[in-house]
Design a protein around this motif. Structure first.
Motif, short mmCIF file in Angstrom:
data_model
loop_
_atom_site.label_atom_id
_atom_site.label_comp_id
_atom_site.label_asym_id
_atom_site.label_seq_id
_atom_site.Cartn_x
_atom_site.Cartn_y
_atom_site.Cartn_z
N THR A 1 -5.72 4.50 5.26
CA THR A 1 -5.05 4.54 6.56
C THR A 1 -3.98 5.61 6.53
O THR A 1 -2.96 5.46 5.85
CB THR A 1 -4.42 3.17 6.89
OG1 THR A 1 -5.43 2.17 6.84
CG2 THR A 1 -3.76 3.20 8.26
N VAL A 2 -4.22 6.71 7.24
CA VAL A 2 -3.27 7.82 7.23
C VAL A 2 -2.63 7.98 8.60
O VAL A 2 -3.23 7.66 9.63
CB VAL A 2 -3.94 9.14 6.80
CG1 VAL A 2 -4.48 9.03 5.38
CG2 VAL A 2 -5.05 9.53 7.75
N ASP B 1 4.33 3.18 5.27
CA ASP B 1 4.67 2.48 4.03
C ASP B 1 4.86 3.43 2.86
O ASP B 1 5.63 3.14 1.93
CB ASP B 1 3.57 1.47 3.68
CG ASP B 1 3.37 0.43 4.77
OD1 ASP B 1 4.36 -0.23 5.14
OD2 ASP B 1 2.23 0.29 5.24
N LEU B 2 4.13 4.55 2.88
CA LEU B 2 4.17 5.52 1.79
C LEU B 2 4.04 6.92 2.38
O LEU B 2 3.58 7.10 3.52
CB LEU B 2 3.01 5.29 0.81
CG LEU B 2 3.04 3.99 0.01
CD1 LEU B 2 1.66 3.72 -0.58
CD2 LEU B 2 4.09 4.05 -1.10
N TRP B 3 4.43 7.89 1.60
CA TRP B 3 4.33 9.29 2.01
C TRP B 3 3.57 10.04 0.93
O TRP B 3 3.98 10.03 -0.24
CB TRP B 3 5.74 9.84 2.20
CG TRP B 3 5.87 11.32 2.38
CD1 TRP B 3 4.93 12.20 2.85
CD2 TRP B 3 7.02 12.11 2.10
NE1 TRP B 3 5.43 13.48 2.89
CE2 TRP B 3 6.71 13.45 2.43
CE3 TRP B 3 8.29 11.81 1.60
CZ2 TRP B 3 7.62 14.49 2.26
CZ3 TRP B 3 9.20 12.85 1.44
CH2 TRP B 3 8.87 14.17 1.77
N ALA B 4 2.46 10.65 1.29
CA ALA B 4 1.65 11.43 0.35
C ALA B 4 2.03 12.90 0.45
O ALA B 4 1.87 13.52 1.50
CB ALA B 4 0.17 11.24 0.64
N THR B 5 2.53 13.45 -0.65
CA THR B 5 2.94 14.85 -0.63
C THR B 5 2.73 15.43 -2.02
O THR B 5 2.04 14.84 -2.87
CB THR B 5 4.41 14.99 -0.16
OG1 THR B 5 4.71 16.36 0.05
CG2 THR B 5 5.38 14.38 -1.14
N LEU C 1 -2.25 0.11 3.15
CA LEU C 1 -0.90 0.55 3.49
C LEU C 1 -0.98 1.80 4.37
O LEU C 1 -1.94 2.57 4.32
CB LEU C 1 -0.10 0.85 2.23
CG LEU C 1 0.13 -0.32 1.28
CD1 LEU C 1 0.92 0.14 0.05
CD2 LEU C 1 0.87 -1.46 1.98
N ARG C 2 0.03 1.99 5.20
CA ARG C 2 0.09 3.16 6.09
C ARG C 2 0.68 4.33 5.31
O ARG C 2 1.83 4.26 4.86
CB ARG C 2 0.94 2.85 7.30
CG ARG C 2 0.45 1.70 8.18
CD ARG C 2 1.56 1.23 9.11
NE ARG C 2 2.71 0.76 8.34
CZ ARG C 2 3.90 0.45 8.87
NH1 ARG C 2 4.10 0.61 10.17
NH2 ARG C 2 4.87 0.02 8.11
N ILE C 3 -0.10 5.40 5.18
CA ILE C 3 0.31 6.54 4.36
C ILE C 3 0.59 7.73 5.28
O ILE C 3 -0.30 8.19 6.00
CB ILE C 3 -0.76 6.89 3.32
CG1 ILE C 3 -1.07 5.68 2.44
CG2 ILE C 3 -0.29 8.07 2.47
CD1 ILE C 3 -2.20 5.90 1.47
N GLY C 4 1.79 8.24 5.25
CA GLY C 4 2.14 9.41 6.02
C GLY C 4 1.64 10.68 5.35
O GLY C 4 1.81 10.86 4.14
#
Length: 261
Positions: free
Chosen positions: A152-153, A172-176, A132-135
């Protein structure tokens, strides 16, 4: 706009030069980022539960210091390069261990993957997010963490671009990071649209100081923090912000969610 708070708290107790005169402690140039309610500016003052702990540590040690609120990457780089530099709240990782001398922990929090409320995510571990594409936020410890593990960032220059990218299906997702009482989703109008999907790490934040800062000062600061934890001062500082309510942020304002970078 960079704002600086310069506080002179006196001399180190018991320090004397060869001529019998007291030696002033080195100036500490402390940097951080805007991250309410832990770190925020009110006029020329830097407040918040993390900042107030730093002020108290400095008052108890008698150190002279300044605090600059900067974008995280600049704040972090300043502490790496400046001999008297420190930065908070910094996640202590194996990769960073040898770069700094550490005071803390001063904070703790969680790393979380956020997603769209209208999507049915099936994540029980971080590994389920592979592909998944992670922001991420450029220069942030979560970006480094995920990148090093082959995820995948898609880094952004401001963390608040990531919820916009998420709602536009560019990621697809946001890492925070999540901190108690942060209210970041509510503050920026994303409540009900973006939700936590998975907590993938729990971390502690520190005041990270350049390797050139004397060990004696690091020991004094750690001793002051230990005393604050024992006598209840640290918890009293945190309770001051239990009922903090985020104001409506201006468009494009770069508030961050992370308790520790």
């Amino acid at each position: 706009m960079v704002k600086q708070l310069l506080l002179v708290a006196g001399l180190l107790a018991g320090a004397h030069g060869h001529a019998g005169l007291p030696d002033a402690p080195p100036q500490l140039f402390i940097t951080t980022e805007h991250a309410p309610p832990a770190i925020m500016e009110e006029g020329e003052r830097v407040l918040g539960y993390s900042s107030d702990k730093i002020h108290e540590i400095m008052a108890r040690t008698g150190l002279t210091y300044s605090i600059d609120v900067l974008p995280w990457k600049r704040a972090y780089t300043s502490a790496v390069q400046r001999p008297n530099g420190c930065v908070y709240a910094t996640t202590r990782t194996p990769e960073r261990e040898a770069l700094f001398k550490w005071v803390g922990p001063t904070d703790e929090g969680a790393w979380v993957l956020l997603g769209r409320a209208d999507r049915n995510y099936q994540l029980t571990t971080l590994e389920d997010a592979r592909g998944l594409r992670i922001g991420t936020y450029n220069g942030d410890v979560r970006d480094d963490y995920l990148r090093a593990r082959g995820f995948t960032v898609d880094p952004a220059p401001s963390d608040l671009l990531n919820p916009q990218k998420l709602l536009m299906n560019r990621i697809d997702l946001w890492a925070t990071g999540l901190r108690p009482g942060g209210g970041m989703l509510e503050q920026h109008g994303y409540a009900g649209k973006i939700v936590p999907v998975l907590i993938f790490n729990r971390v502690k934040g520190y005041l990270a100081c350049n390797r050139a800062v004397p060990d004696a000062l690091i020991d004094k600061m750690n001793a002051a923090l230990d005393a604050m934890n024992r006598d209840g001062t640290a918890r009293r500082i945190e309770r001051k912000y239990d009922n903090w309510t985020p104001r409506k942020a201006a468009d494009g304002e770069g508030a961050q969610a992370a308790p520790a970078r």
